[in-house]
Design a protein around this motif. Structure first.
Motif, PDB file in Angstrom:
ATOM      1  N   VAL A 150       1.891   4.715  -5.574  1.00 65.95           N
ATOM      2  CA  VAL A 150       1.955   3.830  -4.409  1.00 65.95           C
ATOM      3  C   VAL A 150       0.664   3.019  -4.367  1.00 65.95           C
ATOM      4  O   VAL A 150      -0.428   3.581  -4.285  1.00 65.95           O
ATOM      5  CB  VAL A 150       2.112   4.639  -3.105  1.00 65.95           C
ATOM      6  CG1 VAL A 150       2.228   3.698  -1.915  1.00 65.95           C
ATOM      7  CG2 VAL A 150       3.320   5.568  -3.188  1.00 65.95           C
ATOM      8  N   GLN A 151       0.779   1.708  -4.444  1.00 67.48           N
ATOM      9  CA  GLN A 151      -0.392   0.838  -4.482  1.00 67.48           C
ATOM     10  C   GLN A 151      -0.830   0.498  -3.057  1.00 67.48           C
ATOM     11  O   GLN A 151      -0.190  -0.285  -2.360  1.00 67.48           O
ATOM     12  CB  GLN A 151      -0.061  -0.457  -5.244  1.00 67.48           C
ATOM     13  CG  GLN A 151       0.316  -0.253  -6.697  1.00 67.48           C
ATOM     14  CD  GLN A 151      -0.880   0.172  -7.553  1.00 67.48           C
ATOM     15  OE1 GLN A 151      -2.042  -0.049  -7.191  1.00 67.48           O
ATOM     16  NE2 GLN A 151      -0.595   0.790  -8.695  1.00 67.48           N
ATOM     17  N   LEU A 152      -1.924   1.121  -2.610  1.00 67.47           N
ATOM     18  CA  LEU A 152      -2.455   0.860  -1.277  1.00 67.47           C
ATOM     19  C   LEU A 152      -3.800   0.148  -1.366  1.00 67.47           C
ATOM     20  O   LEU A 152      -4.585   0.398  -2.283  1.00 67.47           O
ATOM     21  CB  LEU A 152      -2.645   2.178  -0.505  1.00 67.47           C
ATOM     22  CG  LEU A 152      -1.403   3.027  -0.218  1.00 67.47           C
ATOM     23  CD1 LEU A 152      -1.802   4.270   0.577  1.00 67.47           C
ATOM     24  CD2 LEU A 152      -0.343   2.239   0.523  1.00 67.47           C
ATOM     25  N   SER A 153      -4.061  -0.694  -0.388  1.00 68.55           N
ATOM     26  CA  SER A 153      -5.383  -1.319  -0.284  1.00 68.55           C
ATOM     27  C   SER A 153      -6.375  -0.252   0.172  1.00 68.55           C
ATOM     28  O   SER A 153      -5.979   0.803   0.683  1.00 68.55           O
ATOM     29  CB  SER A 153      -5.355  -2.460   0.734  1.00 68.55           C
ATOM     30  OG  SER A 153      -5.214  -1.942   2.052  1.00 68.55           O
ATOM     31  N   GLU A 156      -5.742   0.660   3.767  1.00 69.03           N
ATOM     32  CA  GLU A 156      -4.501   1.416   3.913  1.00 69.03           C
ATOM     33  C   GLU A 156      -4.686   2.861   3.459  1.00 69.03           C
ATOM     34  O   GLU A 156      -4.186   3.791   4.102  1.00 69.03           O
ATOM     35  CB  GLU A 156      -3.377   0.738   3.121  1.00 69.03           C
ATOM     36  CG  GLU A 156      -2.951  -0.600   3.691  1.00 69.03           C
ATOM     37  CD  GLU A 156      -2.130  -1.418   2.709  1.00 69.03           C
ATOM     38  OE1 GLU A 156      -1.662  -2.503   3.094  1.00 69.03           O
ATOM     39  OE2 GLU A 156      -1.949  -0.983   1.544  1.00 69.03           O
ATOM     40  N   LEU A 198       2.726  -1.792   6.864  1.00 67.19           N
ATOM     41  CA  LEU A 198       2.570  -2.062   5.436  1.00 67.19           C
ATOM     42  C   LEU A 198       2.603  -0.765   4.618  1.00 67.19           C
ATOM     43  O   LEU A 198       3.218  -0.707   3.543  1.00 67.19           O
ATOM     44  CB  LEU A 198       1.261  -2.801   5.177  1.00 67.19           C
ATOM     45  CG  LEU A 198       1.204  -4.264   5.618  1.00 67.19           C
ATOM     46  CD1 LEU A 198      -0.222  -4.796   5.494  1.00 67.19           C
ATOM     47  CD2 LEU A 198       2.155  -5.110   4.778  1.00 67.19           C
ATOM     48  N   ILE A 199       1.940   0.275   5.140  1.00 71.85           N
ATOM     49  CA  ILE A 199       1.939   1.563   4.440  1.00 71.85           C
ATOM     50  C   ILE A 199       3.358   2.111   4.360  1.00 71.85           C
ATOM     51  O   ILE A 199       3.800   2.589   3.304  1.00 71.85           O
ATOM     52  CB  ILE A 199       1.018   2.567   5.160  1.00 71.85           C
ATOM     53  CG1 ILE A 199      -0.431   2.098   5.113  1.00 71.85           C
ATOM     54  CG2 ILE A 199       1.134   3.961   4.513  1.00 71.85           C
ATOM     55  CD1 ILE A 199      -1.370   2.941   5.955  1.00 71.85           C
ATOM     56  N   LYS A 201       6.139   0.513   4.417  1.00 73.82           N
ATOM     57  CA  LYS A 201       6.926  -0.294   3.489  1.00 73.82           C
ATOM     58  C   LYS A 201       6.681   0.145   2.052  1.00 73.82           C
ATOM     59  O   LYS A 201       7.617   0.246   1.250  1.00 73.82           O
ATOM     60  CB  LYS A 201       6.575  -1.777   3.669  1.00 73.82           C
ATOM     61  CG  LYS A 201       7.422  -2.728   2.842  1.00 73.82           C
ATOM     62  CD  LYS A 201       7.079  -4.169   3.172  1.00 73.82           C
ATOM     63  CE  LYS A 201       7.944  -5.133   2.358  1.00 73.82           C
ATOM     64  NZ  LYS A 201       7.622  -6.549   2.681  1.00 73.82           N
ATOM     65  N   LYS A 202       5.422   0.437   1.733  1.00 71.95           N
ATOM     66  CA  LYS A 202       5.079   0.860   0.373  1.00 71.95           C
ATOM     67  C   LYS A 202       5.553   2.285   0.105  1.00 71.95           C
ATOM     68  O   LYS A 202       5.979   2.612  -1.015  1.00 71.95           O
ATOM     69  CB  LYS A 202       3.575   0.732   0.151  1.00 71.95           C
ATOM     70  CG  LYS A 202       3.095  -0.714   0.179  1.00 71.95           C
ATOM     71  CD  LYS A 202       1.586  -0.831   0.023  1.00 71.95           C
ATOM     72  CE  LYS A 202       1.144  -2.293   0.037  1.00 71.95           C
ATOM     73  NZ  LYS A 202      -0.321  -2.451  -0.137  1.00 71.95           N
ATOM     74  N   ILE A 205       9.316   2.816  -0.859  1.00 71.39           N
ATOM     75  CA  ILE A 205       9.708   2.614  -2.259  1.00 71.39           C
ATOM     76  C   ILE A 205       9.871   3.958  -2.960  1.00 71.39           C
ATOM     77  O   ILE A 205      10.727   4.113  -3.834  1.00 71.39           O
ATOM     78  CB  ILE A 205       8.658   1.741  -2.993  1.00 71.39           C
ATOM     79  CG1 ILE A 205       8.593   0.346  -2.346  1.00 71.39           C
ATOM     80  CG2 ILE A 205       8.981   1.634  -4.478  1.00 71.39           C
ATOM     81  CD1 ILE A 205       7.496  -0.532  -2.916  1.00 71.39           C
ATOM     82  N   GLN A 209       9.065   6.848   3.710  1.00 75.44           N
ATOM     83  CA  GLN A 209       8.769   5.965   4.838  1.00 75.44           C
ATOM     84  C   GLN A 209       8.559   6.744   6.132  1.00 75.44           C
ATOM     85  O   GLN A 209       7.737   6.373   6.970  1.00 75.44           O
ATOM     86  CB  GLN A 209       9.906   4.960   5.043  1.00 75.44           C
ATOM     87  CG  GLN A 209       9.621   3.950   6.170  1.00 75.44           C
ATOM     88  CD  GLN A 209      10.775   3.008   6.412  1.00 75.44           C
ATOM     89  OE1 GLN A 209      11.930   3.362   6.163  1.00 75.44           O
ATOM     90  NE2 GLN A 209      10.492   1.818   6.902  1.00 75.44           N
TER      91      GLN A 209
END
Length: 224
Positions: A150-153, A156, A198-199, A201-202, A205, A209
């Motif tokens: 999971v690509q988080l900033s 995030e 946003l988290i 939503k990622k 995937i 969720q």
């Protein structure tokens, strides 16, 4: 240096926060009640806790004793107007590392903070933490479920990590804002909601969720 100040005297609290920020590289979070001090100390890493002896909802001594019973290993400096030998012994026996009697000069407070920071109180955090199959790696800031990543900033990841650290507890949006964006941040509370969205939503995937739960009008939590 990251400091938690627990002081119910608003004038003194404002002065300490102002002087610490003026005198050096100090990040200070300030609470005015014992229960808040305990909650903050167990939710975030601080280099030093400054606890006033007399506070509502838990004295500094009570907070110190509770923290030590739970294995808290960080540095604790007690502030108090009590200056008898018996009082000093009580504070130190409760687990305080140092003791500063009011009134005091800011220079002495700074010297004691520097002395405490030189000792090795660094907490040992797990490099990886797992919840419901989702693994967070604090060293690499990677989040994965099995082979799926999971690509988080960075922001995030910090928010998700904070919720996971406090799994089962509801974190108020104001608390999240202070922890992630900072005590003096001008970021609006709606930014938290947007970041959580946003988290989610990622995480959706990889089928996670619903990991982050909304508590209407209060904040968010991650359930066990």
């Amino acid at each position: 240096m990251n400091i938690l100040l627990a002081e119910d005297d608003s004038q003194l609290g404002e002065l300490i926060v102002y002087m610490l920020k003026k005198k050096g590289d100090y990040k200070v979070e300030w609470v005015m009640e014992g229960e808040d001090a305990f909650y903050y100390a167990t939710s975030t890493h601080y280099d030093v806790l400054i606890l006033d002896w007399m506070m509502p909802n838990g004295t500094g001594v009570e907070v110190c004793r509770r923290l030590r019973k739970q294995g808290y290993a960080g540095a604790i400096l007690m502030l108090t107007a009590k200056d008898t030998v018996e009082d000093r012994i009580e504070g130190l026996d409760a687990g305080a590392d140092d003791y500063l009697v009011k009134p005091f000069e800011i220079g002495e407070l700074l010297a004691r903070l520097r002395a405490l920071s030189r000792r090795n109180y660094a907490p040992i955090f797990e490099e990886e933490i797992e919840i419901d199959g989702l693994v967070l790696n604090r060293m690499s800031h990677e989040v994965r479920l099995g082979r799926a990543e999971v690509q988080l900033s960075p922001r995030e990841f910090q928010l998700l990590d904070l919720l996971v650290q406090n799994k089962g507890q509801v974190l108020q949006r104001e608390v999240i804002l202070e922890r992630i964006w900072g005590f003096d941040s001008e970021v609006a509370l709606k930014t938290i909601d947007a970041t959580v969205k946003l988290i989610r939503k990622k995480l959706d995937i990889v089928g996670k969720q619903n990991l982050l739960q909304s508590i209407r009008g209060v904040g968010y939590k991650v359930e066990h």
